[in-house]
Scaffold this motif. Structure first.
Motif, PDB file in Angstrom:
ATOM      1  N   HIS A  78      26.701  69.083   3.078  1.00  0.00           N
ATOM      2  CA  HIS A  78      27.607  68.342   3.942  1.00  0.00           C
ATOM      3  C   HIS A  78      28.401  69.225   4.898  1.00  0.00           C
ATOM      4  O   HIS A  78      28.647  68.841   6.047  1.00  0.00           O
ATOM      5  CB  HIS A  78      28.562  67.499   3.088  1.00  0.00           C
ATOM      6  N   ASN A  79      28.827  70.410   4.461  1.00  0.00           N
ATOM      7  CA  ASN A  79      29.595  71.248   5.386  1.00  0.00           C
ATOM      8  C   ASN A  79      28.716  71.769   6.523  1.00  0.00           C
ATOM      9  O   ASN A  79      29.164  71.903   7.668  1.00  0.00           O
ATOM     10  CB  ASN A  79      30.279  72.391   4.645  1.00  0.00           C
ATOM     11  N   TYR A  80      27.438  72.030   6.244  1.00  0.00           N
ATOM     12  CA  TYR A  80      26.524  72.433   7.312  1.00  0.00           C
ATOM     13  C   TYR A  80      26.278  71.267   8.273  1.00  0.00           C
ATOM     14  O   TYR A  80      26.207  71.457   9.495  1.00  0.00           O
ATOM     15  CB  TYR A  80      25.181  72.896   6.733  1.00  0.00           C
ATOM     16  N   LEU A  81      26.127  70.081   7.708  1.00  0.00           N
ATOM     17  CA  LEU A  81      25.910  68.898   8.546  1.00  0.00           C
ATOM     18  C   LEU A  81      27.125  68.630   9.432  1.00  0.00           C
ATOM     19  O   LEU A  81      26.978  68.298  10.622  1.00  0.00           O
ATOM     20  CB  LEU A  81      25.622  67.691   7.657  1.00  0.00           C
ATOM     21  N   LEU A  82      28.320  68.807   8.876  1.00  0.00           N
ATOM     22  CA  LEU A  82      29.534  68.614   9.664  1.00  0.00           C
ATOM     23  C   LEU A  82      29.619  69.639  10.788  1.00  0.00           C
ATOM     24  O   LEU A  82      29.937  69.303  11.940  1.00  0.00           O
ATOM     25  CB  LEU A  82      30.769  68.708   8.767  1.00  0.00           C
ATOM     26  N   ALA A  83      29.318  70.908  10.475  1.00  0.00           N
ATOM     27  CA  ALA A  83      29.371  71.945  11.510  1.00  0.00           C
ATOM     28  C   ALA A  83      28.366  71.669  12.619  1.00  0.00           C
ATOM     29  O   ALA A  83      28.675  71.834  13.813  1.00  0.00           O
ATOM     30  CB  ALA A  83      29.110  73.315  10.880  1.00  0.00           C
ATOM     31  N   GLY A  84      27.159  71.232  12.259  1.00  0.00           N
ATOM     32  CA  GLY A  84      26.168  70.912  13.279  1.00  0.00           C
ATOM     33  C   GLY A  84      26.584  69.733  14.141  1.00  0.00           C
ATOM     34  O   GLY A  84      26.368  69.730  15.362  1.00  0.00           O
ATOM     35  N   THR A  85      27.206  68.741  13.506  1.00  0.00           N
ATOM     36  CA  THR A  85      27.689  67.571  14.243  1.00  0.00           C
ATOM     37  C   THR A  85      28.762  67.969  15.247  1.00  0.00           C
ATOM     38  O   THR A  85      28.743  67.539  16.413  1.00  0.00           O
ATOM     39  CB  THR A  85      28.237  66.527  13.261  1.00  0.00           C
ATOM     40  N   VAL A  86      29.702  68.805  14.807  1.00  0.00           N
ATOM     41  CA  VAL A  86      30.755  69.272  15.708  1.00  0.00           C
ATOM     42  C   VAL A  86      30.154  70.100  16.838  1.00  0.00           C
ATOM     43  O   VAL A  86      30.621  70.059  17.990  1.00  0.00           O
ATOM     44  CB  VAL A  86      31.813  70.068  14.929  1.00  0.00           C
ATOM     45  N   GLY A  87      29.104  70.863  16.521  1.00  0.00           N
ATOM     46  CA  GLY A  87      28.429  71.631  17.568  1.00  0.00           C
ATOM     47  C   GLY A  87      27.853  70.733  18.651  1.00  0.00           C
ATOM     48  O   GLY A  87      27.916  71.064  19.852  1.00  0.00           O
ATOM     49  N   LEU A  88      27.293  69.579  18.267  1.00  0.00           N
ATOM     50  CA  LEU A  88      26.781  68.630  19.267  1.00  0.00           C
ATOM     51  C   LEU A  88      27.914  68.079  20.130  1.00  0.00           C
ATOM     52  O   LEU A  88      27.748  67.899  21.350  1.00  0.00           O
ATOM     53  CB  LEU A  88      26.053  67.480  18.565  1.00  0.00           C
ATOM     54  N   ILE A  89      29.068  67.807  19.514  1.00  0.00           N
ATOM     55  CA  ILE A  89      30.208  67.327  20.288  1.00  0.00           C
ATOM     56  C   ILE A  89      30.662  68.399  21.274  1.00  0.00           C
ATOM     57  O   ILE A  89      31.036  68.102  22.412  1.00  0.00           O
ATOM     58  CB  ILE A  89      31.353  66.915  19.351  1.00  0.00           C
ATOM     59  N   LEU A  90      30.618  69.663  20.846  1.00  0.00           N
ATOM     60  CA  LEU A  90      30.961  70.775  21.737  1.00  0.00           C
ATOM     61  C   LEU A  90      30.063  70.748  22.978  1.00  0.00           C
ATOM     62  O   LEU A  90      30.546  70.862  24.116  1.00  0.00           O
ATOM     63  CB  LEU A  90      30.801  72.102  20.981  1.00  0.00           C
ATOM     64  N   VAL A  91      28.751  70.605  22.762  1.00  0.00           N
ATOM     65  CA  VAL A  91      27.822  70.553  23.893  1.00  0.00           C
ATOM     66  C   VAL A  91      28.132  69.351  24.796  1.00  0.00           C
ATOM     67  O   VAL A  91      28.091  69.454  26.037  1.00  0.00           O
ATOM     68  CB  VAL A  91      26.372  70.493  23.387  1.00  0.00           C
ATOM     69  N   ALA A  92      28.470  68.210  24.190  1.00  0.00           N
ATOM     70  CA  ALA A  92      28.804  67.024  24.988  1.00  0.00           C
ATOM     71  C   ALA A  92      30.029  67.283  25.857  1.00  0.00           C
ATOM     72  O   ALA A  92      30.066  66.888  27.031  1.00  0.00           O
ATOM     73  CB  ALA A  92      29.048  65.832  24.067  1.00  0.00           C
ATOM     74  N   PHE A  93      31.039  67.976  25.305  1.00  0.00           N
ATOM     75  CA  PHE A  93      32.233  68.273  26.087  1.00  0.00           C
ATOM     76  C   PHE A  93      31.906  69.216  27.246  1.00  0.00           C
ATOM     77  O   PHE A  93      32.464  69.063  28.350  1.00  0.00           O
ATOM     78  CB  PHE A  93      33.307  68.887  25.185  1.00  0.00           C
ATOM     79  N   VAL A  94      31.046  70.182  27.022  1.00  0.00           N
ATOM     80  CA  VAL A  94      30.630  71.062  28.120  1.00  0.00           C
ATOM     81  C   VAL A  94      29.923  70.241  29.199  1.00  0.00           C
ATOM     82  O   VAL A  94      30.153  70.445  30.400  1.00  0.00           O
ATOM     83  CB  VAL A  94      29.724  72.189  27.592  1.00  0.00           C
ATOM     84  N   MET A  95      29.062  69.297  28.776  1.00  0.00           N
ATOM     85  CA  MET A  95      28.375  68.441  29.744  1.00  0.00           C
ATOM     86  C   MET A  95      29.362  67.582  30.514  1.00  0.00           C
ATOM     87  O   MET A  95      29.200  67.383  31.732  1.00  0.00           O
ATOM     88  CB  MET A  95      27.349  67.573  29.028  1.00  0.00           C
ATOM     89  N   TYR A  96      30.395  67.071  29.850  1.00  0.00           N
ATOM     90  CA  TYR A  96      31.440  66.329  30.559  1.00  0.00           C
ATOM     91  C   TYR A  96      32.040  67.189  31.674  1.00  0.00           C
ATOM     92  O   TYR A  96      32.209  66.738  32.810  1.00  0.00           O
ATOM     93  CB  TYR A  96      32.551  65.908  29.604  1.00  0.00           C
ATOM     94  N   GLY A  97      32.390  68.434  31.301  1.00  0.00           N
ATOM     95  CA  GLY A  97      33.032  69.316  32.269  1.00  0.00           C
ATOM     96  C   GLY A  97      32.149  69.656  33.442  1.00  0.00           C
ATOM     97  O   GLY A  97      32.643  69.928  34.544  1.00  0.00           O
ATOM     98  N   LEU A  98      30.830  69.678  33.201  1.00  0.00           N
ATOM     99  CA  LEU A  98      29.892  70.052  34.264  1.00  0.00           C
ATOM    100  C   LEU A  98      29.348  68.842  35.016  1.00  0.00           C
ATOM    101  O   LEU A  98      28.594  69.011  35.978  1.00  0.00           O
ATOM    102  CB  LEU A  98      28.715  70.828  33.663  1.00  0.00           C
ATOM    103  N   SER A  99      29.719  67.633  34.597  1.00  0.00           N
ATOM    104  CA  SER A  99      29.156  66.428  35.202  1.00  0.00           C
ATOM    105  C   SER A  99      29.520  66.330  36.671  1.00  0.00           C
ATOM    106  O   SER A  99      30.693  66.378  37.053  1.00  0.00           O
ATOM    107  CB  SER A  99      29.665  65.177  34.459  1.00  0.00           C
ATOM    108  N   ASP A 100      28.472  66.197  37.493  1.00  0.00           N
ATOM    109  CA  ASP A 100      28.683  65.976  38.922  1.00  0.00           C
ATOM    110  C   ASP A 100      27.999  64.706  39.392  1.00  0.00           C
ATOM    111  O   ASP A 100      27.898  64.455  40.595  1.00  0.00           O
ATOM    112  CB  ASP A 100      28.180  67.179  39.732  1.00  0.00           C
ATOM    113  N   SER A 101      27.512  63.908  38.432  1.00  0.00           N
ATOM    114  CA  SER A 101      26.874  62.638  38.766  1.00  0.00           C
ATOM    115  C   SER A 101      26.981  61.724  37.557  1.00  0.00           C
ATOM    116  O   SER A 101      27.187  62.171  36.424  1.00  0.00           O
ATOM    117  CB  SER A 101      25.403  62.836  39.146  1.00  0.00           C
TER     118      SER A 101
END
Length: 405
Positions: A78-101
């Motif tokens: 479960h702790n590995y699954l949680l860390a991986g899930t948070v990692g996906l949210i991190l990528v989503a936040f980077v995509m938000y910041g880079l969104s130009d469309s």
């Protein structure tokens, strides 16, 4: 400081505190994006309809990944699954910041929704692992306080950050916070994965049948509550009430005050003593909302809504978790959140249809919203009836609490 009594093991262990903080930070970021993403979509030229699509696609992907969540909790620590899930949210936040469309923004929302589909069941299952069985209801109520605080603070902080540093920096700061949370998640202790011989993807690998009835109750409760979140600002504006956002602050305040006490009562006297009055009070809150015409009235309605939904929601979650063996709580948690996601998807559509239908027949906007809120008493009543019927056929609780619900 006196040591804890043997019959009252502590809730606030180091493991529970770490998990509480991680969950608070992530849900805080989620509520922050609730106000930033629609504004960003609009600034990118999205129409009102497309803004709604950008916001709603999040819930679609959260529900779409549910079949994989329960199975994954059985085979991944479960702790590995949680860390991986948070990692996906991190990528989503980077995509938000880079969104130009708008398409890039939709892609970020799809990824964020999928990650959140994993997050809630995993954190709830980990919280149950960290809690003493005899204080499960109080512990789950305490754990959910982080979400209540996020509801009150996240939107305001998000708007403040937007005004101070803009969209890109706000989302990148959020990504940095997610990185810290992922590292904290990796350091959490968690029982080893079962690694069963038979890991085929079956119905029983993502649904706990014992938790289907609690999930059905949560569908009606969460669906009714989503009507509050979705339309309360528009309803307040139609009523000419300024500072309607304070409704959420009143809600969060009474969540903080009521949940620990309700959880302790549920552990000591059984879940029925919490769930039944909670649903009744929740139904009354819709009567209040339908008839308010001032900020004070909205604040009172928010407090009553918190006392109702706020105390019965974690109790129903506890019912789901304690309906199965401890090693299947990830499945039970996932089943519970399927009900929540379906409620969040369906009930706002039903509410919008009610408002549109009433307006088309000549009703004022205020009257249409009032009728909609009165109608939302129906799903609460259905949830209460299901719970009352379940008491006749429920097996013993799998917990050490003194009294069955």
């Amino acid at each position: 400081m006196r040591p804890p009594r043997a019959d009252r093991p502590p809730i606030w262990t180091a493991r529970f505190v770490s998990l509480f903080l991680i969950n608070f930070v992530i849900t805080f970021a989620q509520f922050m994006t609730l106000v930033l993403v629609p504004k960003l979509a609009s600034s990118l030229g999205a129409s009102s309809l497309m803004v709604g699509v950008v916001a709603g696609v999040f819930a679609v992907t959260a529900l779409a990944v549910r079949p994989a969540v329960g199975w994954t909790t059985l085979v991944v620590r479960h702790n590995y699954l949680l860390a991986g899930t948070v990692g996906l949210i991190l990528v989503a936040f980077v995509m938000y910041g880079l969104s130009d469309s708008v398409p890039v923004l939709i892609g970020a929302r799809l990824l964020h929704g999928a990650a959140m589909g994993f997050l809630a069941p995993v954190t709830l299952a980990m919280a149950s692992e960290a809690l003493p069985p005899s204080r499960m209801a109080q512990g789950i109520g305490t754990f959910s306080l982080g979400q209540a605080l996020s509801t009150a603070l996240g939107p305001s902080v998000g708007l403040w950050m937007l005004a101070s540093v803009g969209y890109r920096t706000s989302f990148f700061i959020g990504a940095g916070v997610m990185l810290v949370s992922a590292i904290m998640a990796l350091r959490l202790s968690s029982p080893p994965a079962q690694r069963p011989r038979d890991v085929r993807f079956r119905w029983s690998s993502f649904i706990a049948s014992e938790a289907l009835l609690p999930a059905a109750v949560m569908f009606f409760l969460a669906g009714a509550f989503s009507g509050v979140n979705t339309f309360i600002v528009l309803y307040g504006e139609a009523r000419g009430v300024e500072e309607i956002g304070l409704f959420f602050a009143a809600y969060a305040l009474f969540i903080v005050l009521s949940r620990p006490l309700a959880g302790a009562l549920g552990d000591a006297r059984g879940l029925s003593i919490v769930i039944i009055p909670g649903m009744v009070v929740f139904a009354i809150s819709f009567v209040l909302i339908a008839n308010v015409d001032s900020l004070a009235g909205f604040l009172l309605a928010g407090a009553v809504s918190a006392l109702g939904y706020g105390i019965c929601q974690p109790a129903v979650q506890t019912w789901a978790l304690t309906s199965v063996e401890p090693d299947r709580r990830g499945l039970a948690s996932n089943t519970n959140y399927i009900g929540v996601d379906l409620g969040y998807l369906i009930m706002p559509i039903v509410g919008g249809w009610i408002v549109a239908a009433d307006v088309n027949t000549g009703a004022s906007t205020q009257a249409a919203y009032s009728m909609m809120y009165l109608t939302f008493i129906v799903p609460v009543a259905v949830g209460l009836i299901l719970f009352l019927l379940s008491r006749r056929h429920r097996p013993p609780r799998r917990t050490l609490a003194p009294t069955a619900p």
